[in-house]
Design a protein around this motif. Structure first.
Motif, PDB file in Angstrom:
ATOM      1  N   LEU A 104      -4.131   1.385   6.557  1.00  0.00           N
ATOM      2  CA  LEU A 104      -4.912   1.499   5.323  1.00  0.00           C
ATOM      3  C   LEU A 104      -4.065   1.665   4.052  1.00  0.00           C
ATOM      4  O   LEU A 104      -4.292   0.941   3.083  1.00  0.00           O
ATOM      5  N   PRO A 105      -3.067   2.589   4.028  1.00  0.00           N
ATOM      6  CA  PRO A 105      -2.285   2.720   2.799  1.00  0.00           C
ATOM      7  C   PRO A 105      -1.625   1.405   2.389  1.00  0.00           C
ATOM      8  O   PRO A 105      -1.673   1.024   1.220  1.00  0.00           O
TER       9      PRO A 105
ATOM     10  N   SER B  67      -4.204  -1.052   1.169  1.00  0.00           N
ATOM     11  CA  SER B  67      -4.743  -0.726  -0.154  1.00  0.00           C
ATOM     12  C   SER B  67      -3.738  -1.061  -1.239  1.00  0.00           C
ATOM     13  O   SER B  67      -4.111  -1.529  -2.319  1.00  0.00           O
ATOM     14  N   ILE B  68      -2.435  -0.859  -0.959  1.00  0.00           N
ATOM     15  CA  ILE B  68      -1.410  -1.215  -1.949  1.00  0.00           C
ATOM     16  C   ILE B  68      -1.453  -2.717  -2.215  1.00  0.00           C
ATOM     17  O   ILE B  68      -1.427  -3.175  -3.362  1.00  0.00           O
TER      18      ILE B  68
ATOM     19  N   SER C 206      -4.490   2.601  -5.260  1.00  0.00           N
ATOM     20  CA  SER C 206      -3.964   2.603  -3.899  1.00  0.00           C
ATOM     21  C   SER C 206      -3.120   3.848  -3.659  1.00  0.00           C
ATOM     22  O   SER C 206      -2.830   4.609  -4.569  1.00  0.00           O
ATOM     23  N   GLU C 207      -2.697   4.013  -2.410  1.00  0.00           N
ATOM     24  CA  GLU C 207      -2.012   5.244  -2.017  1.00  0.00           C
ATOM     25  C   GLU C 207      -0.684   5.450  -2.731  1.00  0.00           C
ATOM     26  O   GLU C 207      -0.188   6.553  -2.801  1.00  0.00           O
ATOM     27  N   SER C 208      -0.078   4.370  -3.236  1.00  0.00           N
ATOM     28  CA  SER C 208       1.237   4.545  -3.845  1.00  0.00           C
ATOM     29  C   SER C 208       1.139   4.959  -5.309  1.00  0.00           C
ATOM     30  O   SER C 208       2.147   5.215  -5.930  1.00  0.00           O
ATOM     31  N   ARG C 209      -0.047   4.978  -5.886  1.00  0.00           N
ATOM     32  CA  ARG C 209      -0.129   5.393  -7.283  1.00  0.00           C
ATOM     33  C   ARG C 209      -1.307   6.334  -7.539  1.00  0.00           C
ATOM     34  O   ARG C 209      -2.275   5.978  -8.216  1.00  0.00           O
TER      35      ARG C 209
ATOM     36  N   PHE D  48     -10.652   2.367   0.642  1.00  0.00           N
ATOM     37  CA  PHE D  48     -10.189   1.889  -0.664  1.00  0.00           C
ATOM     38  C   PHE D  48     -11.210   0.874  -1.155  1.00  0.00           C
ATOM     39  O   PHE D  48     -11.106  -0.317  -0.908  1.00  0.00           O
TER      40      PHE D  48
END
Lengths: 449, 342
Positions: B36-37, B40-41, A213-216, A381
């Motif tokens: 989306l971010p 996705s998290i 995901s975007e945070s990792r 994703f």
């Protein structure tokens, strides 16, 4: 007629008429040729310069993606946190979510940095680690519940900014207003690098792993989308090759020459020039909305790319069938072979190298295609689960390598940018391999008449 | 390759496509690229903590996501649509026409929209809505009269702003962000500068004047960006005197290149947005098809997990990434567990 007896005086030699010295016209022509050569050389130099700078940029930006920073940490897997009942019941252990593992990691970080002088508060220490650390711990504990109660050494991913610092991408000035990491963390990292608990090593997870995901960004890999591309290419190969070859053999060897076949020929050439996005819309309408195939599935991607690749294969197959001299056909027919025997026993084997080359080039083109995949839902994703088997490889949602690269290039964290370049390197390697195979096949089997 | 082998492989492929109708076991999400971010998290954490496969999240924009959501009920349609704005009445009607009647609306939190420029560029550090209106509207008030926008430099209308050419990169009309930018910045500036009153005086009806207030100048000084924030960032990188519109989370990930401007004197942070002091913010939503709950495994669990305190709460990973958590999260949790539809 007295003049006739006079020996004619030779024409006065004008200056520069000798073959050895150039007159103005010759000079002009020679100069024009020299200029043309210079233009040609210039064009090639400019092309080479572009190629070199492109490759340089790709290698420069992409190679850091192949290494990753890891932190080695001793984590005490406390029984009272992970298995309150103490009976090692796997369902009980699974109830502890990744959030339950975070305090253990925080505690381990405090212990590990106890003897290092740092301004970083205990609470902020966790910023040097990737958010994926807790998931790694949980997976290992579930796989091996006997670890509970012991202190185990784990190799955990560092956060993307710590990784960027070791790669020279992040500096202390960059972090001045960054809430994800402080300069004080970097001082701590410097000490830990000296101690050997933080190191940058080759990262197989980038090549084999799933998207993150975007945070990792530090945990993201291209492996699953590579599988997606592989299954799509299987579909393309097993549909486009037989259909394309059958169509070209019929058109080239059997079809009567009339207006109708002319029309088909013209349309095949036109189809080869249709922008790929158009095939994407066609795929969406035909395979998903009409045939109700699943969204984002490699089989739909493969079918769509088959449509796109078919004209390329038909054109190259017909060209290589045409290149087989008519004498071969005549000889076969002459000894009593049927038309079909002459084609399948004599013409097709001789045309095979050309057909294979065309197919491989068509496949390489399909492998690098992103635009049609945008429309059938293969960007996002998505590449986060490994397929369970062959059927799920075709049917489960997946991405493809170029779509994954596009997705990474869109994301906010600059660390994803580096991974996009790294993905380009892998994609280019695949394309180069395919092209080299095409060249080798042609070299090995090519015949001249 | 013999023709027998060819036939065999074609048959095998047909067999595979025939099994395509088999049950889908993963949640499918599509919609806003702003959400989306976050989605996705959550999807990743969901895959880690549950035995269900990781949900699939596609982007494409709020409108296209809701359009796909409204295609109908069934395994071949998506389960959840992400949106950076509330669903419109027209979309609810379109959904109902296709048989999608029971929709659960979930507000996950708030997102701030910030104005940022190159770190070393001109000192764009403080804006008022009026400034942006004066810079970007097609018609502005000059000396008490409504005229075609004559401004080319920021200092033309506000001496406190730098003497630099106006150049703004704003989201294109397909983005939900554009709507917020128009309503919370341009329209506010229109009203404050007196342009709206002048339009009504000039014979426009109030509705027409409100619409006219949302317009943006078309002479090249304001550029629509239809791509993502990365494109805006690239444009800002190349133009030192430009300002761009970003999401708060995107800005916070790129503080090494960007500096942010205050709006009406308030700096955008998760705190100022959650208290409502920073004016340019909007709620983020996702919509669930109730008919899919119980059919698609993990759908309800995913929705509950999304708004759980440990995920969407003030200390969760979403807030860490830049989402402003919703003070009324407990109500949302109760709403999902009781499957309360719109």
């Amino acid at each position: 007629m007295t003049d006739a007896t006079v020996t004619p005086t030779p024409a006065p030699r004008t200056k520069g008429k000798s073959l050895m010295s150039e007159d103005a016209r010759t000079k002009k022509r020679n100069a024009a040729e020299k200029r043309f050569r210079a233009y040609g050389l210039g064009a090639i130099t400019v092309g080479l310069l572009f190629l070199v700078s492109l490759l340089w940029a790709i290698v420069q930006n992409g190679t850091p993606a192949f290494t990753q920073t890891f932190v080695t940490l001793d984590v005490a897997l406390l029984e009272e946190k992970l298995d309150k009942t103490g009976n090692r019941d796997i369902d009980e252990i699974k109830k502890v979510s990744t959030f339950g593992y975070n305090p253990l990691i925080a505690e381990a970080l405090v212990t590990a940095t106890a003897d290092i002088e740092t301004e970083v508060t205990d609470k902020d220490l966790k910023k040097i680690l990737s958010a994926s650390a807790a998931a790694l711990l949980r997976d290992q504990v579930i796989a091996n519940p006997d670890l509970i109660g012991e202190t185990v050494e784990f190799r955990l991913l560092a956060s993307s900014r710590v990784d960027g610092y070791l790669k020279g991408r992040v500096t202390r000035e960059d972090l001045a207003r960054d809430k994800n990491l402080d300069a004080a963390h970097l001082d701590l990292i410097d000490v830990m690098v000296e101690q050997g608990s933080v190191e940058r090593v080759f990262n197989w997870d980038f090549i084999l792993g799933a998207d993150a995901s975007e945070s990792r960004p530090e945990a993201a890999g291209i492996g699953v989308s590579m599988l997606g591309s592989f299954f799509m290419m299987l579909v393309v190969l097993f549909l486009a090759l037989p259909i394309g070859v059958a169509a070209s053999i019929y058109l080239e060897e059997f079809a009567p020459q009339n207006r109708f076949t002319d029309l088909i020929e013209v349309n095949i050439s036109n189809l080869a020039a249709v922008p790929s996005i158009v095939f994407g819309i066609l795929g969406l309408a035909a395979f998903i909305q009409f045939a109700h195939l699943p969204q984002s599935a490699p089989i739909v991607g493969g079918l769509t790319l088959t449509l796109m690749t078919l004209p390329t294969i038909v054109i190259s197959t017909r060209a290589s069938l045409k290149a087989v001299p008519p004498s071969i056909r005549d000889a076969a027919l002459g000894v009593g072979a049927s038309k079909m025997q002459s084609v399948f026993h004599h013409v097709l084997p001789l045309a095979m190298p050309g057909i294979l080359t065309g197919t491989i080039i068509g496949l390489a083109q399909a492998l690098g295609e992103t635009a049609p995949l945008l429309l059938i839902g293969m960007v996002g994703f998505i590449a986060s689960n490994y397929p369970d088997g062959v059927a799920s490889g075709f049917l489960d949602p997946n991405s493809a390598m170029p779509a994954q690269i596009y997705e990474w290039a869109k994301r906010a964290d600059p660390a994803f940018y580096e991974r996009a370049w790294g993905g380009i390197i892998i994609l280019l390697l695949f394309l180069m391999t395919m092209n080299i195979i095409a060249i080798l096949l042609r070299r090995k089997f090519e015949r001249r008449w | 390759m013999s023709s027998l082998k060819l036939t065999a492989s074609v048959l095998a492929l047909t067999a595979i496509s025939a099994t395509a109708a088999a049950a889908r076991d993963n949640v499918q999400v599509a919609g806003s690229s702003t959400v989306l971010p976050y989605a996705s998290i959550v999807a990743e954490a969901f895959g880690e903590n549950f035995d269900f496969p990781t949900p699939v999240v596609e982007s494409g924009g709020s409108s296209s996501g809701l359009k796909r959501f409204c295609e109908g009920v069934g395994e071949n349609t998506i389960d959840i649509a992400n949106a950076s704005r509330a669903i419109r009445d027209g979309e609810v009607a379109a959904c109902a026409d296709a048989g999608v009647t029971d929709i659960i609306e979930v507000r996950i939190g708030y997102d701030g929209i910030v104005f940022a420029s190159q770190l070393d560029g001109p000192a764009y550090t403080a804006f008022e809505p009026v400034d942006l209106f004066n810079a970007l509207a097609p018609k502005v008030m000059v000396d008490g009269a409504l005229v075609d926008n004559p401004h080319t430099n920021w200092s033309d209308f506000n001496a406190d702003l730098p003497d630099a050419e106006i150049l703004a990169f704003i989201p294109g009309t397909k983005h939900g962000t554009r709507e917020v930018f128009e309503e919370k910045v341009i329209a506010v500036g229109c009203e404050e500068s007196g342009a709206m009153a002048a339009m009504i005086e000039g014979g426009m009806s109030e509705d027409d004047a409100e619409d006219a207030c949302l317009a943006v100048r078309g002479d090249g000084l304001s550029v629509d960006i239809d791509g993502d924030y990365t494109e805006t960032l690239a444009r800002i990188d190349a133009n030192s005197n430009a300002i761009g519109v970003f999401g708060l989370a995107f800005y916070e990930n790129n503080t090494d290149k960007l500096k942010v401007a205050t709006m009406s004197g308030v700096e955008p942070t998760t705190e100022t947005i959650s208290t409502g002091d920073y004016p340019v913010s909007r709620p983020l939503y996702f919509y669930i098809k109730q008919a899919h709950i119980g059919v698609i495994p993990g759908l309800k669990e995913f929705a509950e997990f999304f708004v759980a305190d440990e995920i969407a709460g003030p200390d969760g990973p979403l807030a860490e990434y830049g989402l402003v958590s919703d003070p009324a999260l407990a109500d949302t949790q109760a709403m999902i567990s009781s499957e309360e539809t719109m």
